[in-house]
Design a protein around this motif. Structure first.
Motif, PDB file in Angstrom:
ATOM      1  N   GLU A  89     -59.144  92.885  69.044  1.00 41.68           N
ATOM      2  CA  GLU A  89     -59.559  91.739  69.844  1.00 41.68           C
ATOM      3  C   GLU A  89     -58.341  90.982  70.374  1.00 41.68           C
ATOM      4  O   GLU A  89     -57.271  91.000  69.751  1.00 41.68           O
ATOM      5  CB  GLU A  89     -60.418  90.785  68.999  1.00 41.68           C
ATOM      6  N   PRO A  90     -58.488  90.306  71.512  1.00 41.50           N
ATOM      7  CA  PRO A  90     -57.375  89.482  72.002  1.00 41.50           C
ATOM      8  C   PRO A  90     -57.178  88.252  71.118  1.00 41.50           C
ATOM      9  O   PRO A  90     -58.115  87.815  70.432  1.00 41.50           O
ATOM     10  CB  PRO A  90     -57.824  89.091  73.412  1.00 41.50           C
ATOM     11  N   LEU A  91     -55.971  87.722  71.122  1.00 41.87           N
ATOM     12  CA  LEU A  91     -55.692  86.502  70.379  1.00 41.87           C
ATOM     13  C   LEU A  91     -56.233  85.319  71.174  1.00 41.87           C
ATOM     14  O   LEU A  91     -55.742  85.009  72.257  1.00 41.87           O
ATOM     15  CB  LEU A  91     -54.192  86.349  70.149  1.00 41.87           C
ATOM     16  N   THR A  92     -57.257  84.676  70.645  1.00 44.87           N
ATOM     17  CA  THR A  92     -57.922  83.567  71.329  1.00 44.87           C
ATOM     18  C   THR A  92     -58.066  82.388  70.373  1.00 44.87           C
ATOM     19  O   THR A  92     -57.867  82.520  69.162  1.00 44.87           O
ATOM     20  CB  THR A  92     -59.323  83.974  71.807  1.00 44.87           C
ATOM     21  N   GLN A 152     -46.043  86.477  78.284  1.00 43.88           N
ATOM     22  CA  GLN A 152     -44.692  86.819  77.845  1.00 43.88           C
ATOM     23  C   GLN A 152     -44.577  88.284  77.432  1.00 43.88           C
ATOM     24  O   GLN A 152     -45.531  88.881  76.937  1.00 43.88           O
ATOM     25  CB  GLN A 152     -44.273  85.944  76.653  1.00 43.88           C
ATOM     26  N   GLU A 153     -43.387  88.830  77.615  1.00 43.85           N
ATOM     27  CA  GLU A 153     -43.067  90.128  77.034  1.00 43.85           C
ATOM     28  C   GLU A 153     -42.793  89.903  75.552  1.00 43.85           C
ATOM     29  O   GLU A 153     -41.912  89.113  75.196  1.00 43.85           O
ATOM     30  CB  GLU A 153     -41.845  90.730  77.717  1.00 43.85           C
ATOM     31  N   LYS A 154     -43.523  90.580  74.693  1.00 47.86           N
ATOM     32  CA  LYS A 154     -43.503  90.250  73.278  1.00 47.86           C
ATOM     33  C   LYS A 154     -42.222  90.746  72.592  1.00 47.86           C
ATOM     34  O   LYS A 154     -41.922  91.937  72.576  1.00 47.86           O
ATOM     35  CB  LYS A 154     -44.730  90.842  72.575  1.00 47.86           C
ATOM     36  N   MET A 182     -50.312  84.244  59.367  1.00 47.72           N
ATOM     37  CA  MET A 182     -51.193  85.403  59.529  1.00 47.72           C
ATOM     38  C   MET A 182     -51.147  85.904  60.967  1.00 47.72           C
ATOM     39  O   MET A 182     -51.159  87.120  61.214  1.00 47.72           O
ATOM     40  CB  MET A 182     -52.631  85.041  59.139  1.00 47.72           C
ATOM     41  N   ILE A 183     -51.098  84.988  61.922  1.00 52.00           N
ATOM     42  CA  ILE A 183     -50.981  85.378  63.331  1.00 52.00           C
ATOM     43  C   ILE A 183     -49.673  86.135  63.552  1.00 52.00           C
ATOM     44  O   ILE A 183     -49.646  87.140  64.271  1.00 52.00           O
ATOM     45  CB  ILE A 183     -51.061  84.142  64.245  1.00 52.00           C
ATOM     46  N   LEU A 184     -48.591  85.677  62.947  1.00 47.04           N
ATOM     47  CA  LEU A 184     -47.304  86.377  63.061  1.00 47.04           C
ATOM     48  C   LEU A 184     -47.443  87.827  62.610  1.00 47.04           C
ATOM     49  O   LEU A 184     -46.997  88.755  63.296  1.00 47.04           O
ATOM     50  CB  LEU A 184     -46.235  85.687  62.213  1.00 47.04           C
ATOM     51  N   PHE A 185     -48.035  88.033  61.451  1.00 49.55           N
ATOM     52  CA  PHE A 185     -48.194  89.377  60.900  1.00 49.55           C
ATOM     53  C   PHE A 185     -49.041  90.228  61.846  1.00 49.55           C
ATOM     54  O   PHE A 185     -48.705  91.379  62.151  1.00 49.55           O
ATOM     55  CB  PHE A 185     -48.839  89.307  59.514  1.00 49.55           C
ATOM     56  N   ARG A 186     -50.127  89.671  62.324  1.00 45.93           N
ATOM     57  CA  ARG A 186     -51.023  90.382  63.228  1.00 45.93           C
ATOM     58  C   ARG A 186     -50.319  90.797  64.507  1.00 45.93           C
ATOM     59  O   ARG A 186     -50.440  91.950  64.942  1.00 45.93           O
ATOM     60  CB  ARG A 186     -52.210  89.485  63.565  1.00 45.93           C
ATOM     61  N   GLU A 187     -49.610  89.875  65.113  1.00 46.31           N
ATOM     62  CA  GLU A 187     -48.962  90.163  66.386  1.00 46.31           C
ATOM     63  C   GLU A 187     -47.882  91.229  66.229  1.00 46.31           C
ATOM     64  O   GLU A 187     -47.647  92.023  67.138  1.00 46.31           O
ATOM     65  CB  GLU A 187     -48.389  88.879  66.976  1.00 46.31           C
ATOM     66  N   CYS A 188     -47.242  91.268  65.079  1.00 44.10           N
ATOM     67  CA  CYS A 188     -46.244  92.311  64.825  1.00 44.10           C
ATOM     68  C   CYS A 188     -46.897  93.678  64.646  1.00 44.10           C
ATOM     69  O   CYS A 188     -46.310  94.702  64.986  1.00 44.10           O
ATOM     70  CB  CYS A 188     -45.414  91.961  63.597  1.00 44.10           C
ATOM     71  N   LEU A 189     -48.104  93.700  64.118  1.00 36.53           N
ATOM     72  CA  LEU A 189     -48.824  94.965  63.960  1.00 36.53           C
ATOM     73  C   LEU A 189     -49.249  95.556  65.299  1.00 36.53           C
ATOM     74  O   LEU A 189     -49.230  96.777  65.476  1.00 36.53           O
ATOM     75  CB  LEU A 189     -50.071  94.764  63.091  1.00 36.53           C
ATOM     76  N   ILE A 190     -49.626  94.722  66.233  1.00 35.82           N
ATOM     77  CA  ILE A 190     -50.251  95.240  67.451  1.00 35.82           C
ATOM     78  C   ILE A 190     -49.298  95.360  68.636  1.00 35.82           C
ATOM     79  O   ILE A 190     -49.649  96.003  69.630  1.00 35.82           O
ATOM     80  CB  ILE A 190     -51.474  94.381  67.864  1.00 35.82           C
ATOM     81  N   ASN A 191     -48.117  94.765  68.567  1.00 34.80           N
ATOM     82  CA  ASN A 191     -47.184  94.835  69.688  1.00 34.80           C
ATOM     83  C   ASN A 191     -46.101  95.869  69.416  1.00 34.80           C
ATOM     84  O   ASN A 191     -45.467  95.851  68.351  1.00 34.80           O
ATOM     85  CB  ASN A 191     -46.568  93.460  69.945  1.00 34.80           C
ATOM     86  N   PRO A 192     -45.862  96.785  70.354  1.00 38.20           N
ATOM     87  CA  PRO A 192     -45.016  97.959  70.104  1.00 38.20           C
ATOM     88  C   PRO A 192     -43.566  97.660  69.723  1.00 38.20           C
ATOM     89  O   PRO A 192     -42.949  98.437  69.011  1.00 38.20           O
ATOM     90  CB  PRO A 192     -45.088  98.754  71.420  1.00 38.20           C
ATOM     91  N   PRO A 196     -43.885  94.210  61.366  1.00 39.12           N
ATOM     92  CA  PRO A 196     -44.487  93.142  60.563  1.00 39.12           C
ATOM     93  C   PRO A 196     -43.564  92.652  59.449  1.00 39.12           C
ATOM     94  O   PRO A 196     -42.669  93.362  59.002  1.00 39.12           O
ATOM     95  CB  PRO A 196     -45.744  93.803  59.993  1.00 39.12           C
ATOM     96  N   PHE A 197     -43.824  91.438  59.016  1.00 39.76           N
ATOM     97  CA  PHE A 197     -43.021  90.841  57.940  1.00 39.76           C
ATOM     98  C   PHE A 197     -43.844  89.777  57.221  1.00 39.76           C
ATOM     99  O   PHE A 197     -44.847  89.284  57.741  1.00 39.76           O
ATOM    100  CB  PHE A 197     -41.730  90.230  58.493  1.00 39.76           C
TER     101      PHE A 197
END
Length: 244
Positions: A89-92, A152-154, A182-192, A196-197
């Motif tokens: 899902e998108p981050l909303t 932004q370019e992640k 938790m958002i930090l961890f999630r965004e690291c999982l889904i962005n190439p 994650p940390f």
């Protein structure tokens, strides 16, 4: 990098489904819940956190357990599962509110205090001596933040700025740091281009200094440096489970 994250995400889903408490999913659940809650003042130990996650009980102790610490630890476990279930899902704003609901819906003290659960704050709050965004401005500021982030370019610089701005808004009455991490961890999982940390409690002062640096000078060097350090630490821990 992407192979590592693909493996990690698959292991999270498989081990969770199997109720596996011996692999990387359980390690991550325990480590993230313990450290993120500890940064916020939890009194539970790593051993107590593990027992709570593994079998839902706490070892006998001569000291009292704080009910809120137990409730928030269980809530963090649920929030992590919600994060895994919603990676597509998108981050909303609504997704972030769902994370908060999982974290806080079982916390008696927050409900007794009349805190909004799974919804933005209704009372002004502060971070130490710093004022945060007023309740009637939160929705607008969160919308602006998410719109900016989507464009932004992640990379770590962008992620650090997103997190610092999120914490400055402080959208919820309580639980902002834990939902934010938790958002930090999630965004690291889904962005190439991200790994994650977990921000460890032993590095809590560096973390607070990083947020302060952005709040006062709009710089992210300290946060990015800490994130790079934590990326290496978490990857080292994960490599152990890759050898099975």
């Amino acid at each position: 990098m992407n192979d590592y994250k693909k493996w990690l995400t698959e292991r999270f889903r498989i081990e969770r489904q199997r109720f596996d408490r011996s692999g990387v999913y359980a390690y991550t659940q325990r480590a993230m819940a313990y450290n993120s809650n500890k940064i916020e003042g939890s009194t539970l130990t790593p051993e107590q956190t593990a027992s709570l996650f593994d079998n839902g009980t706490l070892p006998q102790n001569d000291n009292y357990y704080r009910a809120k610490d137990v409730e928030e630890m269980n809530g963090h476990f649920l929030m992590f599962n919600c994060m895994i279930d919603t990676l597509d899902e998108p981050l909303t704003e609504n997704l972030i509110k769902r994370f908060h609901h999982e974290l806080k819906s079982g916390v008696f003290e927050d409900r007794a205090n009349g805190y909004a659960i799974g919804a933005y704050k209704e009372r002004p709050n502060m971070i130490g001596m710093y004022k945060t965004v007023l309740p009637n401005q939160v929705s607008e500021e969160m919308g602006k933040l998410l719109d900016w982030y989507e464009q932004q370019e992640k990379n770590l610089d962008v992620l650090a700025e997103f997190h610092a701005r999120y914490e400055t808004i402080h959208p919820f009455q309580d639980g902002n740091g834990r939902t934010g991490r938790m958002i930090l961890f999630r965004e690291c999982l889904i962005n190439p281009d991200l790994k994650p940390f977990i921000i460890l409690d032993v590095n809590g002062e560096k973390y607070i200094d990083g947020l302060k640096e952005y709040r006062e000078n709009q710089k992210t060097e300290k946060l990015v440096s800490l994130m790079n350090q934590e990326i290496e630490d978490y990857y080292t821990q994960c490599k152990y489970f890759m050898n099975d």
